[in-house]
Design an enzyme around this catalytic site. Structure first.
Site: not given
Length: 468
Positions: A84, A157, A181
């Site tokens: 990420k 997210s 998330s």
């Protein structure tokens, strides 16, 4: 008739690792194949914020030579994964989904990245995310698409990580979870996602949203894959004094142990109250599968989490103020409206209100700890409805009850720090994945991984993929 073997790009990480160790697969060829697939599919999926193709090929070449010469580092050696774009990657920008940070070049790798490299993993690049890991993408960023159906929500997210892993662009991804998330994207795309105990994985070099709520963990295609990734990234870290000092067990070995006698708690009222029938069906079928595998199913009453869901929003907002103090309000105009509103809200919360939240949070943590004296795992939904369309998600700001329902089974376990695993458990009539969640006591990851591995040994939901 035997089922068709999965395509190379859809092998589980553990399956690929076996081939790489046996030298029936080549790190160079595998990495090149994934880079070709990324070039073909990612222009529409938009999973990657940054592709580091040249670096990846160099890492693959090194891995190939090392394995050939008998210097095999372990099950991540030569395996392409991605991280990420919250995680520092030395020599490359870390934007955290924020144009304001697009020129930030970190001084070193995040601890999780360093540990992946030490394990021999190949880093393909950085995965897109919502702005600052909150709930919406910055207006200037093209949001990743759900590979099952681009009209449906890919989660929050860790959107890029979900899209890339589900679509066969990497064999696993490193994500973060502040309120759901890892769990929401995993549920939306048919992945297995592990949110470790808070502090089990170092946060050094990982951009903060809310420091005491942020968890770093893996998203992958199976519980065994999550076990292998967690074993590589977990553990104490001198650069993060909040990282837990507990030794790291052999998660993959523990994951393969039988679950006979494992105590799984179910709260019928919490799981059934205003939960869609399709999700209830997944839960009831899951209970029967675990019972058939020898687990003991116990009816329990969970602590009331109503105030914790509301408190999470306030808690996150206050901590986001600290995370963004270097750039907000000084560069307020460069923020998207959703993240800006969260930071603004955090600036308005009084110290007295925040202290009351902290006390209630400690009380909830104690009540959850008492619950896990009676059970090993708790079974819940990830969220109480089927897959959401993008159209429905865009109305979140106008529907506070929808937000509350979305957070109902996720945010409380960020407030308490308990580890969770999300597992695919079926499909809805619209063809989108359905999932469930297991929760454990602090440092209860072995029980989560045992249950997930046992479940996936007798089901094939995790082996279904969205694209050719």
């Amino acid at each position: 008739m035997n089922p068709m073997p999965p395509a190379l790009h859809y092998l589980e990480l553990s399956e690929l690792a076996t081939q790489l160790q046996a030298r029936t697969a080549s790190p160079v060829e595998v990495t090149r194949a994934l880079l070709d697939r990324i070039a073909r599919l990612d222009p529409s999926l938009r999973a990657f914020a940054l592709l580091t193709a040249d670096d990846a090929m160099k890492q693959a070449e090194v891995a190939e030579v090392e394995i050939k010469n008998g210097r095999y580092r372990g099950p991540l050696h030569g395996v392409p994964i991605a991280v990420k774009d919250l995680c520092w990657l030395q020599g490359h920008p870390t934007a955290a989904g924020m144009p304001i940070h697009q020129d930030f070049y970190p001084p070193e790798d995040a601890s999780v990245v360093r540990r992946l490299k030490e394990a021999g993993a190949i880093i393909l690049g950085k995965l897109q995310l919502t702005e600052g890991a909150y709930s919406d993408h910055h207006p200037s960023i093209s949001a990743p698409k759900n590979p099952w159906n681009p009209e449906y929500w890919p989660g929050i997210s860790s959107t890029g990580g979900a899209a890339a892993t589900a679509a066969g662009l990497c064999y696993g991804s490193i994500a973060s979870d502040t309120g759901g998330s890892i769990r929401w994207p995993s549920a939306a795309t048919g992945l297995t996602g592990l949110k470790p105990t808070w502090g089990r994985v170092s946060r050094h070099g990982v951009f903060e949203l809310a420091a005491t709520l942020d968890h770093v963990g893996p998203m992958a295609r199976s519980a065994i894959d999550c076990a292998l990734l967690l074993a590589a990234i977990a553990g104490p870290d001198p650069k993060d004094p909040t990282a837990l000092l507990a030794p790291v067990p052999d998660y993959a070995r523990l994951a393969r142990q039988q679950i006979k006698g494992l105590r799984i708690g179910v709260d019928p009222e919490w799981n059934d109250d205003d939960v869609d029938p399709a999700v209830q069906t997944v839960l009831s079928q899951t209970v029967e599968i675990f019972r058939s595998l020898g687990a003991t199913i116990l009816e329990v009453q969970c602590p009331d989490v109503t105030s914790a869901i509301t408190d999470w929003t306030e808690n996150c907002a206050v901590e986001a103020v600290v995370a963004h103090e270097a750039t907000y309000p000084a560069r307020k105009q460069e923020y998207g409206p959703v993240l800006a509103s969260v930071v603004e809200h955090g600036r308005e919360i009084s110290a007295t209100s925040y202290q009351k939240i902290l006390v209630r949070r400690l009380q909830l943590r104690g009540r959850m700890a008492a619950l896990f004296e009676k059970i090993d795992l708790l079974l819940t939904p990830v969220h109480p409805f089927e897959s959401l369309t993008l159209e429905a998600i865009q109305t979140l700001g106008e529907q506070p009850q929808l937000i509350f329902k979305l957070q109902r089974f996720t945010c409380p376990f960020n407030m308490t720090g308990n580890p969770t695993i999300t597992l695919p458990g079926g499909f809805a009539e619209d063809g989108l994945p359905l999932a469930f969640q297991l929760v454990a006591a602090h440092l209860g990851e072995p029980a989560l991984l045992r249950a997930g591995t046992a479940f996936q040994a007798v089901t094939n939901w995790h082996r279904r993929h969205p694209l050719a």
